[in-house]
Design a protein around this motif. Structure first.
Motif, PDB file in Angstrom:
ATOM      1  N   ASP A   1       0.815  -1.219   0.000  1.00 58.14           N
ATOM      2  CA  ASP A   1       0.000   0.000   0.000  1.00 58.14           C
ATOM      3  C   ASP A   1       0.845   1.264   0.000  1.00 58.14           C
ATOM      4  N   THR A   2       2.131   1.146  -0.393  1.00 57.70           N
ATOM      5  CA  THR A   2       3.006   2.325  -0.331  1.00 57.70           C
ATOM      6  C   THR A   2       3.617   2.647  -1.689  1.00 57.70           C
TER       7      THR A   2
ATOM      8  N   ARG B   1      -2.022  12.736  -8.372  1.00 57.99           N
ATOM      9  CA  ARG B   1      -3.210  12.028  -7.888  1.00 57.99           C
ATOM     10  C   ARG B   1      -3.797  11.062  -8.912  1.00 57.99           C
TER      11      ARG B   1
ATOM     12  N   HIS C   1      -2.055   5.278  -6.737  1.00 55.65           N
ATOM     13  CA  HIS C   1      -3.235   4.666  -6.137  1.00 55.65           C
ATOM     14  C   HIS C   1      -3.036   4.232  -4.691  1.00 55.65           C
TER      15      HIS C   1
ATOM     16  N   LYS D   1      -2.303   3.987  -0.717  1.00 51.79           N
ATOM     17  CA  LYS D   1      -2.808   4.835   0.374  1.00 51.79           C
ATOM     18  C   LYS D   1      -1.706   5.657   1.006  1.00 51.79           C
ATOM     19  N   ARG D   2      -0.536   5.062   1.048  1.00 48.83           N
ATOM     20  CA  ARG D   2       0.586   5.804   1.619  1.00 48.83           C
ATOM     21  C   ARG D   2       1.508   6.228   0.476  1.00 48.83           C
ATOM     22  N   VAL D   3       1.831   7.499   0.466  1.00 43.01           N
ATOM     23  CA  VAL D   3       2.640   8.020  -0.630  1.00 43.01           C
ATOM     24  C   VAL D   3       3.879   8.712  -0.064  1.00 43.01           C
TER      25      VAL D   3
ATOM     26  N   VAL E   1      -5.493  15.572   1.704  1.00 43.99           N
ATOM     27  CA  VAL E   1      -4.537  14.576   2.185  1.00 43.99           C
ATOM     28  C   VAL E   1      -3.863  15.065   3.460  1.00 43.99           C
TER      29      VAL E   1
ATOM     30  N   GLU F   1      -5.636   7.497   9.228  1.00 49.66           N
ATOM     31  CA  GLU F   1      -5.753   7.072   7.840  1.00 49.66           C
ATOM     32  C   GLU F   1      -7.195   6.750   7.518  1.00 49.66           C
TER      33      GLU F   1
ATOM     34  N   GLU G   1      -8.697   7.993   1.791  1.00 52.07           N
ATOM     35  CA  GLU G   1      -7.729   9.091   1.831  1.00 52.07           C
ATOM     36  C   GLU G   1      -6.332   8.601   1.551  1.00 52.07           C
ATOM     37  N   GLN G   2      -5.512   9.504   1.044  1.00 52.01           N
ATOM     38  CA  GLN G   2      -4.103   9.176   0.874  1.00 52.01           C
ATOM     39  C   GLN G   2      -3.296   9.999   1.858  1.00 52.01           C
ATOM     40  N   THR G   3      -2.271   9.373   2.387  1.00 50.59           N
ATOM     41  CA  THR G   3      -1.402  10.082   3.310  1.00 50.59           C
ATOM     42  C   THR G   3      -0.056  10.295   2.631  1.00 50.59           C
TER      43      THR G   3
END
Ligand code: SF4
Length: 480
Positions: free
Chosen positions: A136-137, A187, A191, A193-195, A222, A239, A243-245
């Motif tokens: 997810d990163t 964006r 995709h 969740k953690r960026v 965010v 989280e 949403e993206q963090t």
């Protein structure tokens, strides 16, 4: 024996004293590890200047590392030209080797393109998100893109590809400020969740602190965690679904591991030829004579050097006779450099021989530290002063300096002799040096007992920039 000089080359600035700070820090770090017999710095737009820095190297074995994040105009055109390397254009992987003025000189690629920088990107990512990685990163490496001066896109794409292959992150993207794919469109592409975002920049500046967060339009939708704000903030991150963090890291260029990359580059440039160097003869002659004079006390430019029970005291000549308790005592060359980098009123001093050395300090130095302290105050002045004193100084007349200029400075070729003289009278009027390059004569130097007699062998970049302003009709508007 294998005595070696390492030269770190930066851009520097005529206006901003912070520009050179990153290079100073790396030089200090590498010096403290004792891997090289000498580490010196050189800059395009401040002293020690690129034109002089080779003369200031003690040894005959010299490795020059451009302290840039990517290849481009500076590393391929300006630095090799100004340093007289007889090379233009792309630098091969193994670097460029030349024999110059009794020295073996190697010029490498900039540190930013070294393969070890991939690890530095990872380090930066883990700093802001310790468990960076997994399904997810996403990792975004932010580059500048191709500008007139930099081709950073190639190295950013390469690093993204390498990290993609390693499969640490669910996605890896290379995005840019000034070209496609743009960072503003992140964006649509990302995709996870953690960026994690890592700026592939040389330093913390306007770009990393303002432009990027603004371009990203991070507010509102965010949550941003930035190691620049507070490292510990990432803990307990909320989280919410959908949403993206964003975890925004520090620029790669300020990571301490860059010092290892520099050392690696220098080792690779050296290859199999473990020749090593001796003390360069002109350099040795100048400094041996200087040290002999210093042992009896000497004045040069605005300073005086006094022997003091096995040590040396350096102070502003106008502070002569002031009691030591009223002066700030400095005990290292770096401390002296930091203390005298600005004028009394806090202005940057790109040219050290401008008559604006602050007062109120004294430096107490060992015989070993004195040369670097003098070099810090007046870079290349001992080497060039001694050459002048012994009639061996080679000067460069203005037309030659003008012809060499490229880019925005190419314009100075249009300056009339009267314009050059007019600007030089104003600028050089405030400088201790005598313009030997303009035909002014200097029969004595501080080596012969005349403290203010210091030769100027060619127009400095500060004067070149002022002449450009004059040609462009802009001089005087911004206060010169
Ligand atoms: Fe000083 Fe002028 Fe020489 Fe620059 S060109 S170092 S200002 S004398």
């Amino acid at each position: 024996d294998c005595m070696r000089s390492l030269v770190l080359v930066g851009h520097g600035s005529h206006l901003n004293s912070e520009s050179a700070a990153a290079v100073y820090r790396y030089a200090e770090l590498i010096r403290s590890r004792g891997l090289f017999d000498e580490v010196v710095e050189g800059y395009w737009k401040e002293e020690p200047s690129l034109r002089q820095v080779l003369k200031t190297c003690t040894y005959t074995d010299v490795t020059i590392i451009p302290m840039f994040i990517s290849e481009g105009y500076f590393t391929e055109t300006v630095i090799p030209r100004e340093m007289g390397l007889g090379h233009q254009g792309a630098v091969p992987r193994e670097g460029v080797a030349r024999s110059l003025g009794g020295r073996t000189v190697r010029y490498t690629l900039p540190y930013g393109v070294h393969p070890a920088m991939t690890e530095v990107i990872l380090e930066r990512a883990r700093e802001v998100l310790p468990d960076a990685g997994g399904d997810d990163t996403a990792l975004i490496i932010i580059g500048h893109g191709t500008t007139r001066n930099e081709n950073s896109n190639k190295v950013v794409h390469q690093n993204a590809e390498l990290l993609r292959q390693r499969g640490i992150f669910s996605e890896v993207h290379a995005l840019f400020l000034d070209e496609e794919p743009k960072v503003t469109g992140w964006r649509e592409k990302v995709h996870a969740k953690r960026v994690v975002m890592v700026p592939f920049f040389a330093s913390e500046g306007w770009h990393t602190l303002e432009t990027i967060p603004e371009d990203l339009d991070l507010e509102g939708t965010v949550t941003v965690f930035s190691s620049q704000i507070e490292a510990g903030q990432a803990e307990g991150a909320p989280e919410g679904a959908g949403e993206q963090t964003v975890y925004y890291g520090k620029p790669v260029g300020t990571h301490p591991a860059v010092a290892d990359v520099i050392v690696q580059l220098a080792e690779e440039a050296r290859g199999a030829s473990l020749v090593g160097g001796d003390r360069q003869s002109d350099h040795r002659a100048a400094w041996d004579v200087f040290m002999n004079l210093a042992r009896g006390g000497l004045r040069m430019g605005e300073i005086m050097v006094t022997p003091h029970g096995g040590l040396f005291e350096v102070r502003h000549a106008l502070d002569e006779g002031r009691s030591s308790e009223t002066l700030t005592t400095l005990v290292t060359p770096d401390g002296l450099r930091d203390h005298t980098r600005l004028t009394e009123s806090g202005e940057h001093r790109p040219v050290h021989t401008l008559r604006n050395l602050r007062r109120g300090w004294r430096a107490v130095l060992s015989e070993e530290d004195l040369p670097r302290a003098i070099h810090t105050l007046y870079p290349a002045v001992v080497e060039e002063g001694y050459a002048c004193q012994t009639h061996a100084l080679r000067s460069t007349p203005w037309p030659t300096t003008a012809r060499r200029q490229t880019g925005i400075y190419g314009k100075v070729q249009q300056a009339t002799p009267a314009q050059v003289e007019h600007v030089a009278e104003e600028v050089c009027g405030g400088c201790l040096k005598t313009r030997v390059w303009a035909g002014q004569r200097l029969n004595q130097t501080f080596f012969g007992g005349v403290p203010g007699a210091i030769p100027c062998a060619e127009a400095c970049t500060f004067l070149v920039a002022e002449i450009r302003e004059e040609v462009a009709g802009k001089r005087g508007q911004a206060g010169g």
